[in-house]
Enzyme design. Sequence first.
Site, PDB file in Angstrom:
ATOM      1  N   ARG A 235      12.969 -17.964 -19.491  1.00  0.00           N
ATOM      2  CA  ARG A 235      13.385 -19.219 -18.381  1.00  0.00           C
ATOM      3  C   ARG A 235      13.208 -20.580 -18.903  1.00  0.00           C
ATOM      4  O   ARG A 235      12.261 -20.839 -19.553  1.00  0.00           O
ATOM      5  CB  ARG A 235      12.434 -19.216 -17.047  1.00  0.00           C
ATOM      6  CG  ARG A 235      12.906 -17.894 -16.049  1.00  0.00           C
ATOM      7  CD  ARG A 235      14.223 -17.961 -15.217  1.00  0.00           C
ATOM      8  NE  ARG A 235      14.333 -16.937 -14.727  1.00  0.00           N
ATOM      9  CZ  ARG A 235      15.062 -15.752 -14.915  1.00  0.00           C
ATOM     10  NH1 ARG A 235      15.611 -15.633 -15.947  1.00  0.00           N
ATOM     11  NH2 ARG A 235      15.148 -14.822 -14.035  1.00  0.00           N
ATOM     12  N   HIS A 283      22.787 -18.722 -20.516  1.00  0.00           N
ATOM     13  CA  HIS A 283      21.830 -17.956 -19.521  1.00  0.00           C
ATOM     14  C   HIS A 283      22.585 -16.363 -19.405  1.00  0.00           C
ATOM     15  O   HIS A 283      22.708 -15.987 -18.370  1.00  0.00           O
ATOM     16  CB  HIS A 283      21.520 -18.532 -18.235  1.00  0.00           C
ATOM     17  CG  HIS A 283      20.560 -17.771 -17.477  1.00  0.00           C
ATOM     18  ND1 HIS A 283      19.378 -18.540 -16.860  1.00  0.00           N
ATOM     19  CD2 HIS A 283      19.807 -16.638 -17.620  1.00  0.00           C
ATOM     20  CE1 HIS A 283      18.595 -17.549 -16.563  1.00  0.00           C
ATOM     21  NE2 HIS A 283      18.711 -16.362 -16.932  1.00  0.00           N
TER      22      HIS A 283
HETATM   23  N1  NAP Z   1      17.954 -14.817 -19.994  1.00  0.00           N
HETATM   24  C1  NAP Z   1      18.236 -13.665 -19.411  1.00  0.00           C
HETATM   25  O1  NAP Z   1      19.290 -13.537 -19.143  1.00  0.00           O
HETATM   26  C2  NAP Z   1      16.989 -12.960 -18.724  1.00  0.00           C
HETATM   27  C3  NAP Z   1      17.470 -11.502 -18.265  1.00  0.00           C
HETATM   28  C4  NAP Z   1      16.421 -10.941 -17.741  1.00  0.00           C
HETATM   29  C5  NAP Z   1      15.147 -11.389 -17.798  1.00  0.00           C
HETATM   30  N2  NAP Z   1      14.743 -12.653 -18.141  1.00  0.00           N
HETATM   31  C6  NAP Z   1      13.643 -13.209 -18.236  1.00  0.00           C
HETATM   32  O2  NAP Z   1      12.511 -12.418 -18.800  1.00  0.00           O
HETATM   33  C7  NAP Z   1      11.508 -12.288 -18.256  1.00  0.00           C
HETATM   34  C8  NAP Z   1      10.576 -11.008 -18.658  1.00  0.00           C
HETATM   35  O3  NAP Z   1      11.302  -9.746 -18.087  1.00  0.00           O
HETATM   36  P1  NAP Z   1      10.497  -8.687 -18.193  1.00  0.00           P
HETATM   37  O4  NAP Z   1      11.206  -7.488 -17.266  1.00  0.00           O
HETATM   38  O5  NAP Z   1       9.930  -8.042 -19.511  1.00  0.00           O
HETATM   39  O6  NAP Z   1       9.133  -8.787 -17.330  1.00  0.00           O
HETATM   40  P2  NAP Z   1       7.713  -7.964 -17.215  1.00  0.00           P
HETATM   41  O7  NAP Z   1       7.911  -6.370 -17.505  1.00  0.00           O
HETATM   42  O8  NAP Z   1       7.113  -8.426 -15.986  1.00  0.00           O
HETATM   43  O9  NAP Z   1       6.857  -8.492 -18.685  1.00  0.00           O
HETATM   44  C9  NAP Z   1       6.262  -9.764 -18.565  1.00  0.00           C
HETATM   45  C10 NAP Z   1       5.351  -9.883 -19.750  1.00  0.00           C
HETATM   46  O10 NAP Z   1       4.955 -11.198 -19.838  1.00  0.00           O
HETATM   47  C11 NAP Z   1       3.509 -11.181 -20.056  1.00  0.00           C
HETATM   48  N3  NAP Z   1       2.907 -12.318 -19.155  1.00  0.00           N
HETATM   49  C12 NAP Z   1       3.275 -12.962 -17.998  1.00  0.00           C
HETATM   50  N4  NAP Z   1       2.299 -13.711 -17.775  1.00  0.00           N
HETATM   51  C13 NAP Z   1       1.651 -14.078 -18.814  1.00  0.00           C
HETATM   52  C14 NAP Z   1       0.590 -14.904 -19.281  1.00  0.00           C
HETATM   53  N5  NAP Z   1       0.094 -16.042 -18.448  1.00  0.00           N
HETATM   54  N6  NAP Z   1       0.094 -14.977 -20.734  1.00  0.00           N
HETATM   55  C15 NAP Z   1       0.609 -13.938 -21.453  1.00  0.00           C
HETATM   56  N7  NAP Z   1       1.460 -13.201 -21.132  1.00  0.00           N
HETATM   57  C16 NAP Z   1       1.881 -12.922 -19.967  1.00  0.00           C
HETATM   58  C17 NAP Z   1       3.095  -9.966 -19.249  1.00  0.00           C
HETATM   59  O11 NAP Z   1       1.883  -9.653 -19.579  1.00  0.00           O
HETATM   60  P3  NAP Z   1       1.211  -8.264 -18.907  1.00  0.00           P
HETATM   61  O12 NAP Z   1       1.783  -6.980 -19.594  1.00  0.00           O
HETATM   62  O13 NAP Z   1      -0.239  -8.082 -19.365  1.00  0.00           O
HETATM   63  O14 NAP Z   1       1.212  -8.279 -17.557  1.00  0.00           O
HETATM   64  C18 NAP Z   1       4.127  -8.947 -19.770  1.00  0.00           C
HETATM   65  O15 NAP Z   1       3.896  -8.553 -20.929  1.00  0.00           O
HETATM   66  C19 NAP Z   1      11.754 -12.204 -16.631  1.00  0.00           C
HETATM   67  O16 NAP Z   1      10.623 -12.647 -15.882  1.00  0.00           O
HETATM   68  C20 NAP Z   1      12.849 -13.458 -16.751  1.00  0.00           C
HETATM   69  O17 NAP Z   1      12.109 -14.609 -16.531  1.00  0.00           O
HETATM   70  C21 NAP Z   1      15.858 -13.439 -18.777  1.00  0.00           C
END
Ligand code: NAP
Length: 320
Positions: A235, A283
Site C-alpha cells: 500500500r 495499482h
Molecule cells: N497492489 C495490489 O494490487 C495488491 C493486491 C492485493 C493485496 N495487496 C496488499 O498486500 C497486502 C498483503 O496481503 P496478504 O493477503 O498477503 O495479507 P496477509 O495474509 O494478512 O499477510 C500479511 C503479512 O504481513 C505481516 N505483517 C503485518 N503487520 C506486520 C508488522 N507490524 N510487522 C511485521 N509483519 C507484519 C503479517 O505477519 P503475520 O504472518 O505474523 O501475521 C503477514 O505475514 C494487503 O494487505 C494489501 O495491502 C496489494
Amino acid sequence: MNKGALALLVHGGTDNWSPVRWMKRFGDVCPDRPVVQMPDASFDPTKVHYAAVWKPKPGDLAGFPNLRVIFNLGAGVDALMADSTLPDLPLVRVAVPDLTERMTEYVVLHALMHHRQELYLRESQRVKRWSPQPQWAANAITVGIMGLGALGAHAAGVLRHVGFKVVGWSRSPKEIAGVPCFHGEQLDAFLRQTDILVCLLPATADTRQILNRGLFEKLNRDSPMGAPVLINAGRGALQNEADILSCLEDGTLGGASLDVYVKEPLPTDSPFWTHPKVVLTPHNAADTDPDEISKYVAQQIERFEAGGALDNVVDRGRGY
Ligand SMILES: NC(=O)c1ccc[n+]([C@@H]2O[C@H](COP(=O)([O-])OP(=O)(O)OC[C@H]3O[C@@H](n4cnc5c(N)ncnc54)[C@H](OP(=O)(O)O)[C@@H]3O)[C@@H](O)[C@H]2O)c1
C-alpha cells in the site's frame, strides 16, 4: 425467496471496479438472493444481511441494522479500518489463489526486471547501444520479502524456483522451506541480507511509512547489483515518498518498482512518473477478478448460513 439480501457497495473508479460488472456477477452466483447495488433508496435496508464492498464511503455500512457479515472485495482492508462507524461484525477479506498468483506474477516480473538490468537494456535499445554489462546469476541475489502472508509466502516459493535466494520477515515466526524467516525485532538482520526488497505488508498503524530512509540504509550494498532495489505492491501508506526519491537520487536505492502510492490516482505532477530509476504501475499488481471473487463470497455465505465458519476473517485488533 426469504434469503437475506446482499448489498453491493463498490467505489473503485477503474474499469475493474465497474459496479455494473460486479452486479452482474453477483446476480449470477446468488440466483435466489436479492442483490442490490447501493445506493438504492427504493430498497429496504433492514433486508440486507450481507455487504460486498470496495472502498465504501465512511458511514455507508452503518445504515444496515440487520447486517451479519461484511465481505471486502480485495485483500487489504485499510480503507475499511479507517471508518470509525464500521459495524462490529465479521469482516472477511480476499485470500484466493487467483489473486495470489497474480501478485506473484508481478513480484517475479519486477524482481527479474531489476536483476536482469532491464532498465539499462531498454535504454540501450532506445539509443542503439550494443554494450552489455556483465550479468550475474539469480543465486547471487537475495530477495527479502516483508510480509509472509497469503501473498508473500507464495511469491517466496516461486522466487526460489527462479533461482533467487529468498528471506522473509513477518510479525510472528514462520517456517517456509528454503526461506530463512525473520520476525518482529529481527528486522535489521533481515534487511542486512536483502538486495531486492519486496513489500507485501498490510497498511496498519504499525506499518505506516515503514519504507523510509532509515530502513533503506540498512539494506545490503554488496550485491552485484551495486545498490538495493525496492518493490512495493503493498500500500502507498507504507512508503515515505520523499525518502524514496532522495534515496534514488543519492544511490541509497538503485531502483524502485512501485504499484501503490500515498495518493491514488498518482497525481500527474509526481516525479515518479518520469523518474529514470522508477518502474511504475497503476495499482494493478493483482486485480480482484469479479468472477472468482463473487463465487468466493457466495460460497462463504452459503457455508455461513449452514452454520459453518467464515474464512479469512480480519483481526480488527491487528488491523489486517
Ligand atoms: N497492489 C495490489 O494490487 C495488491 C493486491 C492485493 C493485496 N495487496 C496488499 O498486500 C497486502 C498483503 O496481503 P496478504 O493477503 O498477503 O495479507 P496477509 O495474509 O494478512 O499477510 C500479511 C503479512 O504481513 C505481516 N505483517 C503485518 N503487520 C506486520 C508488522 N507490524 N510487522 C511485521 N509483519 C507484519 C503479517 O505477519 P503475520 O504472518 O505474523 O501475521 C503477514 O505475514 C494487503 O494487505 C494489501 O495491502 C496489494
